[in-house]
Design a protein around this motif. Structure first.
Motif, PDB file in Angstrom:
ATOM      1  N   ILE A 181       0.885  -0.812  -0.117  1.00  0.00           N
ATOM      2  CA  ILE A 181      -0.085   0.128  -0.078  1.00  0.00           C
ATOM      3  C   ILE A 181       0.895   1.120  -0.115  1.00  0.00           C
ATOM      4  CG2 ILE A 181      -1.625   1.297   1.280  1.00  0.00           C
ATOM      5  CD1 ILE A 181      -2.804  -1.109   3.055  1.00  0.00           C
TER       6      ILE A 181
ATOM      7  N   ARG B 209       0.862   5.316   0.095  1.00  0.00           N
ATOM      8  CA  ARG B 209       0.000   5.913   1.301  1.00  0.00           C
ATOM      9  C   ARG B 209       1.309   7.784   0.611  1.00  0.00           C
ATOM     10  NH1 ARG B 209      -4.217   5.799   3.271  1.00  0.00           N
ATOM     11  NH2 ARG B 209      -3.534   7.706   5.365  1.00  0.00           N
TER      12      ARG B 209
ATOM     13  N   GLU C 264      -3.639   6.700   1.147  1.00  0.00           N
ATOM     14  CA  GLU C 264      -3.489   5.893   0.160  1.00  0.00           C
ATOM     15  C   GLU C 264      -3.906   6.476  -1.544  1.00  0.00           C
ATOM     16  OE1 GLU C 264      -5.115   1.671  -0.452  1.00  0.00           O
ATOM     17  OE2 GLU C 264      -5.663   2.074   1.104  1.00  0.00           O
TER      18      GLU C 264
ATOM     19  N   ARG D 223      -2.627  -0.010  -4.568  1.00  0.00           N
ATOM     20  CA  ARG D 223      -3.085  -0.394  -3.713  1.00  0.00           C
ATOM     21  C   ARG D 223      -2.470  -1.923  -4.573  1.00  0.00           C
ATOM     22  NH1 ARG D 223      -5.770  -3.248   1.505  1.00  0.00           N
ATOM     23  NH2 ARG D 223      -6.070  -1.041   1.540  1.00  0.00           N
TER      24      ARG D 223
END
Length: 296
Positions: free
Chosen positions: A277, A279, A289, A292
């Motif tokens: 992920i 961020r 975010e 992913r």
């Protein structure tokens, strides 16, 4: 149900602001670096950005945090104390593993400071009083293997080198770990491939050869200040090598805004699952975010 271990990765905070240097410190490479900082780098390495990223990371409550170098800028003596205090806000040495980058060993006079001041964050679980590389830390199902590519270089160069001794020790360590069911994470500041002669890891080919024989599950690095995923040959397939932008940066040129990665790692059958992920800062300077991905 198999439990998930979350590893956070951030890099290159280049802790701002830069303290005022003494005139005696502005010699050679440092003089050029200071000129670059005052003309350019201070505009996009900002403490409020780093603080926002750090606060968001702590809200995610990862199980462990890896910081892959360049905590300071010119390795001025006055930089290491503030950098150490910032790192303490991220977590304790039990919670955080840090390695040096080329800016942490910017000049020979202070190249020893990072290893002394951050020793508790560098030291392997079974190490003596000093911090040596490679170092091994076991956290949950992870084996965190730290390397140091940081060394003083001439002006206009930001290369890194591991050296024969460190590479030989790494090969031996990976051989020892091969019989254990561990998710092996290699931490190194410089990327394993680079298009820049003056910023490369000089013995990257030798490191890749060791990984081709012994393998790890994941490689984390910094240095380039960009989002990066390359795939390195391992004994059982490709190994993801992940780079991340500077943790204090506003977007500029080809360099994106500050970001960090979260890796969710769990045993899956006879192998592993690892999801990434990303961020990072958005256009309104909020950390959100961004992406992913399943890596393994």
């Amino acid at each position: 149900m198999t439990s998930t271990f979350t590893l956070a990765h951030l890099s290159d905070p280049h802790l701002p602001p830069l303290p005022a240097p003494r005139l005696s410190e502005l010699m050679g490479k440092r003089a050029l670096g200071y000129l670059n900082w005052t003309r350019n780098r201070h505009k996009y390495h900002r403490r409020d950005v780093l603080d926002a990223v750090s606060a968001d990371l702590k809200r995610q409550a990862p199980d462990h945090i890896a910081v892959t170098g360049d905590l300071v800028n010119l390795a001025l003596s006055a930089e290491f104390g503030p950098a150490a205090r910032w790192l303490q806000t991220i977590g304790t040495p039990e919670q955080v593993t840090a390695i040096p980058g080329n800016h942490d060993a910017y000049v020979r006079a202070t190249s020893h400071c990072f290893g002394r001041i951050f020793a508790d964050y560098l030291r392997g679980d079974a190490a003596a009083a000093d911090a040596r590389f490679p170092s091994l830390r076991r956290r949950g199902p992870l084996a965190l293997i730290s390397l140091s590519s940081a060394l003083p270089t001439p002006p206009f160069f930001a290369t890194g080198t591991l050296g024969r001794d460190q590479l030989a020790a790494l090969a031996g360590l990976l051989d020892q770990l091969s019989a254990e069911p561990l998710f092996r994470v290699l931490l190194v500041h410089h990327p394993l491939r680079s298009d820049s002669y003056i910023k490369r890891l000089t013995d990257a080919a030798e490191l890749r050869a060791i990984l081709r024989r012994h393998g790890v599950q994941l490689i984390l690095h910094g240095h380039d200040h960009i989002h990066s995923t390359i795939w390195i040959d391992g004994p059982d397939g490709k190994i993801p090598a992940i780079g991340v932008p500077s943790a204090s940066a506003l977007p500029h040129g080809r360099h994106p805004a500050a970001a960090y990665n979260l890796f969710s790692i769990a045993r899956e059958g006879n192998g592993w699952r690892c999801d990434q992920i990303v961020r990072g800062m958005n256009e309104t300077l909020h950390v959100v975010e961004l992406n992913r991905t399943r890596l393994i």
